[in-house]
Structure formats: structure tokens, C-alpha cells
Enzyme design. Structure first.
Site, PDB file in Angstrom:
ATOM      1  CG  HIS A  80       5.939  -3.670   9.536  1.00 34.33           C
ATOM      2  ND1 HIS A  80       6.949  -4.625  10.087  1.00 34.33           N
ATOM      3  CD2 HIS A  80       5.162  -4.091  10.498  1.00 34.33           C
ATOM      4  CE1 HIS A  80       6.423  -4.713  10.848  1.00 34.33           C
ATOM      5  NE2 HIS A  80       5.388  -4.998  11.868  1.00 34.33           N
ATOM      6  CG  ASN A 104       2.685  -6.846  16.775  1.00 31.72           C
ATOM      7  OD1 ASN A 104       2.681  -7.093  15.332  1.00 31.72           O
ATOM      8  ND2 ASN A 104       1.725  -5.980  17.087  1.00 31.72           N
ATOM      9  CG  ASP A 157       9.915  -5.560   7.938  1.00 35.10           C
ATOM     10  OD1 ASP A 157       9.870  -5.087   8.636  1.00 35.10           O
ATOM     11  OD2 ASP A 157       8.903  -6.739   8.751  1.00 35.10           O
ATOM     12  CG  ASN A 170       6.251  -5.854  18.225  1.00 34.49           C
ATOM     13  OD1 ASN A 170       6.358  -6.266  19.410  1.00 34.49           O
ATOM     14  ND2 ASN A 170       5.400  -4.619  18.160  1.00 34.49           N
TER      15      ASN A 170
END
Length: 187
Positions: free
Chosen positions: A21, A67, A92, A113
Site C-alpha cells: 500500500h 484515507n 498502488d 480509498n
């Protein structure tokens, strides 16, 4: 002089350092090491400035966690007086195999997100994004564990060359334009 805002998405903290991530953070860190510029902690992000071929590049690694990345993106677009056309978000993508890149001039968040939050805060999807493939080798219900997991050893060996290609795509976007960069780096 043209100014560009290059945002690498990721999560802060050592527990996330080499996770899939954090591909956006890793790409910008690799460029900083290659081209000898340093990040420093500023408001909402780690930031760095670097000039390349007559262009001013402003790099951002949001400290807001994935997020809530939109807060940092909006702040630095305004702070640095950079047009959204010169924004590139590096993130990613589990829908691309490891080693593949996909640069697009706009698009949906595709379940990401961080991109979703940027879309909401900027109130647009009209900005470039460079998706870094991390693969999707996970069983049903294990997506979070996968994206927050570390790269396996075979991918870690390939990661430096892969991140170099990401950096080359970023520089092509800033110096040659998005069409050239897409033609040369999308696979």
C-alpha cells in the site's frame, strides 16, 4: 517555470514502510535517493522540492494516512499555486500485476480509498494518476492483509528496478507530457 505536484500515497509509520500500500511513498523515496533531494516534515505531509529540466517539482507524502490524503493534496495545490492539470498521484493498484504501470489523465478511484478521498476533497476526478501494480494474490476476504502486507522476497529483489521505472514515468509526465508518458510507460 512550470510547477508540478507529485503526490505519493501511503501510510506513515515503520509498520507500513515496505507494504504494498506504500508503493507511492516508496517511489518518491527512491527518486529522492537517486536525485539527492530530501524530504522534510511540513504541514500535513513530508515534502521536497526539486528542479528538473526547467520544471519545479513539488513532492508530497501525506501524513494524514491513506484515507484522508485529499486534505494534503488540496492544501499543497493551493499553497504552491499549482493547477490540477499538473497534479500526479502515484498509488498502488491491486488490479494490475506486480511490475506493471498504468498512467491515466483522469478516472475513478477504482475501490482505492486514498483516490476516493482526493476525488471528494478536490471535487473532481480530472487529475492524472500513476497506478503501480502490486498484484492480487490473495484469497477472498484477505485484501486488507494483502495490501498492508510486505512484498515477498522475489518481488523485493525486483522492486528497485520497478521503482526506477515509476520515477522515469513521473519525469516523463512532467517534462514530455502525459501522452508521451502513457505511450512509453503504460503496459
Amino acid at each position: 517555470m512550470n510547477k508540478f505536484l507529485i503526490v505519493g500515497l501511503g501510510n506513515i509509520g515503520p509498520e507500513y514502510a515496505l507494504t504494498r500500500h506504500n508503493a507511492g511513498f516508496m517511489a518518491l523515496d527512491r527518486m529522492a535517493a537517486q536525485y539527492s533531494f530530501d524530504f522534510s516534515m511540513t504541514r500535513l505531509a513530508y515534502t521536497a522540492k526539486w528542479q528538473h529540466k526547467g520544471k519545479q517539482l513539488f513532492f508530497v507524502k501525506p501524513t494524514t494516512y491513506m484515507n484522508l490524503s485529499g486534505r494534503a493534496v488540496l492544501y499543497y495545490l493551493k499553497q504552491e499555486n499549482i493547477q490540477v492539470e499538473n497534479l500526479l498521484v502515484v498509488t498502488d493498484d491491486k488490479d494490475l500485476p506486480f511490475g506493471k504501470l498504468r498512467l491515466k489523465p483522469k478516472g475513478s478511484p477504482g475501490g482505492h480509498n486514498g483516490l476516493r478521498n482526493i476525488d471528494e476533497v478536490l471535487n473532481t476526478q480530472e487529475y492524472a494518476r500513476l497506478r503501480v501494480g502490486i498484484g492480487n494474490n490473495f484469497s477472498k476476504g484477505r485484501q486488507v492483509d494483502f495490501v498492508l502486507g510486505q512484498f515477498p522476497e522475489d518481488e523485493l529483489i525486483q522492486l528497485p528496478d520497478y521503482l526506477d521505472r515509476v520515477g522515469d514515468a513521473i519525469l516523463a509526465f512532467c517534462t514530455m507530457g502525459i501522452q508521451f508518458a502513457m505511450n512509453n510507460y503504460n503496459q
